[in-house]
Scaffold this active site. Structure first.
Site, PDB file in Angstrom:
ATOM      1  CG  ASP A 180      30.842  43.836  24.953  1.00  0.00           C
ATOM      2  OD1 ASP A 180      31.519  44.687  25.560  1.00  0.00           O
ATOM      3  OD2 ASP A 180      30.764  43.789  23.717  1.00  0.00           O
ATOM      4  N   GLY A 181      30.073  39.889  27.279  1.00  0.00           N
ATOM      5  CA  GLY A 181      29.371  38.989  28.200  1.00  0.00           C
ATOM      6  C   GLY A 181      30.220  38.724  29.441  1.00  0.00           C
ATOM      7  N   PRO A 190      37.645  31.160  28.283  1.00  0.00           N
ATOM      8  CG  PRO A 190      37.692  28.898  28.882  1.00  0.00           C
ATOM      9  CD  PRO A 190      37.327  30.254  29.405  1.00  0.00           C
ATOM     10  CB  THR A 222      32.186  38.047  19.046  1.00  0.00           C
ATOM     11  OG1 THR A 222      32.429  36.715  19.466  1.00  0.00           O
ATOM     12  CG2 THR A 222      31.760  38.060  17.586  1.00  0.00           C
TER      13      THR A 222
HETATM   14  N1  LIG Z   1      33.946  28.169  30.043  1.00  0.00           N
HETATM   15  C1  LIG Z   1      32.869  28.638  29.415  1.00  0.00           C
HETATM   16  N2  LIG Z   1      32.185  27.850  28.566  1.00  0.00           N
HETATM   17  C2  LIG Z   1      31.106  28.307  27.889  1.00  0.00           C
HETATM   18  N3  LIG Z   1      30.615  29.579  28.023  1.00  0.00           N
HETATM   19  C3  LIG Z   1      31.265  30.393  28.866  1.00  0.00           C
HETATM   20  C4  LIG Z   1      32.416  29.983  29.598  1.00  0.00           C
HETATM   21  N4  LIG Z   1      32.828  31.021  30.345  1.00  0.00           N
HETATM   22  C5  LIG Z   1      31.980  32.034  30.099  1.00  0.00           C
HETATM   23  N5  LIG Z   1      31.041  31.667  29.214  1.00  0.00           N
HETATM   24  C6  LIG Z   1      29.940  32.480  28.647  1.00  0.00           C
HETATM   25  O1  LIG Z   1      30.317  32.950  27.361  1.00  0.00           O
HETATM   26  C7  LIG Z   1      29.573  34.136  27.118  1.00  0.00           C
HETATM   27  C8  LIG Z   1      30.138  34.958  25.995  1.00  0.00           C
HETATM   28  O2  LIG Z   1      31.459  35.242  26.247  1.00  0.00           O
HETATM   29  P1  LIG Z   1      32.191  36.606  25.836  1.00  0.00           P
HETATM   30  O3  LIG Z   1      31.312  37.767  25.986  1.00  0.00           O
HETATM   31  O4  LIG Z   1      33.486  36.634  26.556  1.00  0.00           O
HETATM   32  O5  LIG Z   1      32.549  36.403  24.303  1.00  0.00           O
HETATM   33  P2  LIG Z   1      31.774  36.810  22.987  1.00  0.00           P
HETATM   34  O6  LIG Z   1      30.326  36.522  23.146  1.00  0.00           O
HETATM   35  O7  LIG Z   1      32.488  36.156  21.867  1.00  0.00           O
HETATM   36  O8  LIG Z   1      32.049  38.387  22.896  1.00  0.00           O
HETATM   37  P3  LIG Z   1      31.014  39.633  22.768  1.00  0.00           P
HETATM   38  O9  LIG Z   1      30.027  39.467  23.878  1.00  0.00           O
HETATM   39  O10 LIG Z   1      31.900  40.823  22.957  1.00  0.00           O
HETATM   40  O11 LIG Z   1      30.415  39.548  21.400  1.00  0.00           O
HETATM   41  C9  LIG Z   1      29.582  34.830  28.464  1.00  0.00           C
HETATM   42  O12 LIG Z   1      28.432  35.615  28.628  1.00  0.00           O
HETATM   43  C10 LIG Z   1      29.642  33.697  29.475  1.00  0.00           C
HETATM   44  O13 LIG Z   1      28.403  33.495  30.128  1.00  0.00           O
END
Ligand SMILES: Nc1ncnc2c1ncn2[C@@H]1O[C@H](COP(=O)(O)OP(=O)(O)OP(=O)(O)O)[C@@H](O)[C@H]1O
Length: 334
Positions: free
Chosen positions: A109-110, A49, A146
């Protein structure tokens, strides 16, 4: 099939990297004929989320009714919201054990990386309690992060509705998985790009700037240049002679092409080729990064004098050794 890459820091080894192709994962929900011809399936959606600075959670709420309409007739849709880092791994393992037909990462990607690592336990694929010999769990993706860089290799946009249609169509493909073996022997799996030194630091700092969207990766890289020192690295392939690469800024191992919010860092990588592409950037200063940024985005940086690239085939082992003894940051796995 073994395609190996290993990195060891010397003279006192401080960590080791070994990337090899593991068993292939399936990238989408079903085999060749779409969903309609099969019995009801269990699809687990692992939703972060907080992805994309909270946008993932909001988009997911809007998407869910559509998803139910498009898939609900054929599938049991299980929604699993992550509560924090690493939770996606636990959810995935549990789902596979329970016999899920697909685990679908919803986020960036995370999140995808955590789901991929959830397919494994102690270096092996997580076994399913479903004993049907033909049963396996597929990996799926609704890119809503992102950068969503892994999706870019396939030309997929951050459009969740398109992603749902891909799942409905049931297109499936094999996917190589890289393995990094840490100094204490622990394994990490990656399907996108693993990188060490500046770019790994940049990824860490980018996470502090997610509110700026894709630009967070440029800000992260510029921040990472503060106090950064390029290293001399020795590289050895398949037990051959050591070769020195001077002033290495970053070493990037690509199973797929993109990182950093659309930088085509390993432009010839193909996640189903059985090969990994290794790109080494040397003697980059912050202003080189700025001046060559457009080339990084286009993937035309390989012709630059201080960039080298190699593709490593099956059964290839690749070792690197830093001439410095200090401990580098651990690799960033995307
Ligand atoms: N409920 C949560 N609260 C905070 N962090 C979380 C939660 N669930 C997952 N995460 C962490 O958030 C991190 C980043 O999420 P995600 O990769 O989906 O999005 P992003 O960083 O915006 O996208 P990208 O990596 O593509 O740039 C994940 O590596 C994960 O460890």
């Amino acid at each position: 099939m073994v395609c190996g890459i290993a990195a060891v820091t010397m003279p006192k080894p401080s960590f080791s990297l070994r990337a090899e192709q593991s068993s292939a994962l399936d990238l989408s929900a079903d085999a060749t004929s779409g969903l309609a011809s099969h019995s009801r399936r269990d699809f687990v959606f692992v939703v972060n989320p907080k992805g994309a600075n909270g946008r993932t959670g909001k988009e997911w709420k809007k998407l869910l009714p559509y998803l139910r309409t498009r898939l609900g007739g054929h599938c049991n849709i299980c929604e699993s919201i992550t509560s924090g880092p690493s939770h996606a791994m636990d959810i995935t393992r549990e789902a596979i054990r329970e016999g899920a037909d697909a685990v679908i990462a919803v986020g960036g990607d995370g999140t995808l990386h955590e789901v991929v690592n959830g397919f494994f336990w102690a270096g092996n694929l997580v076994p399913s309690l479903d004993r049907r010999p033909e049963h396996s769990t597929a990996l799926g993706l609704i890119p809503l992060g992102t950068g969503s860089d892994f999706a870019r290799t396939f030309g997929w946009k951050n459009d969740p509705y398109e992603a749902v249609e891909r799942i409905v169509r049931g297109f499936k493909s094999k996917l190589d998985v890289g393995i990094i073996t840490g100094q204490s022997g622990e394994q990490h799996f990656f399907i996108n790009v693993a990188d060490i030194h500046l770019s790994a630091k940049a990824g860490y700092y980018a996470s502090k700037f997610k509110r700026f969207g894709n630009l967070c990766y440029v800000f992260g890289a510029l921040r990472a240049f503060i106090g950064h020192t390029n290293w001399d690295l020795k590289v050895k392939v398949n037990g051959g002679e050591w070769e020195v690469f001077h002033k290495v800024t970053a070493l990037c191992i690509g199973n797929a092409k993109f990182f950093g919010g659309g930088m085509k860092i390993t432009p010839t990588a193909d996640p189903s080729s059985g090969n990994l592409e290794v790109v080494i950037l040397q003697d980059f200063k912050w202003y080189d990064f700025v001046l060559k940024l457009h080339k990084l985005y286009k993937g035309t940086h390989l012709s630059e004098r201080n960039v080298s690239s190699r593709s490593h085939h099956q059964h290839c082992h690749y070792h690197t050794s830093s001439l410095r003894s200090s401990l580098p940051l651990p690799p960033l796995l995307q």
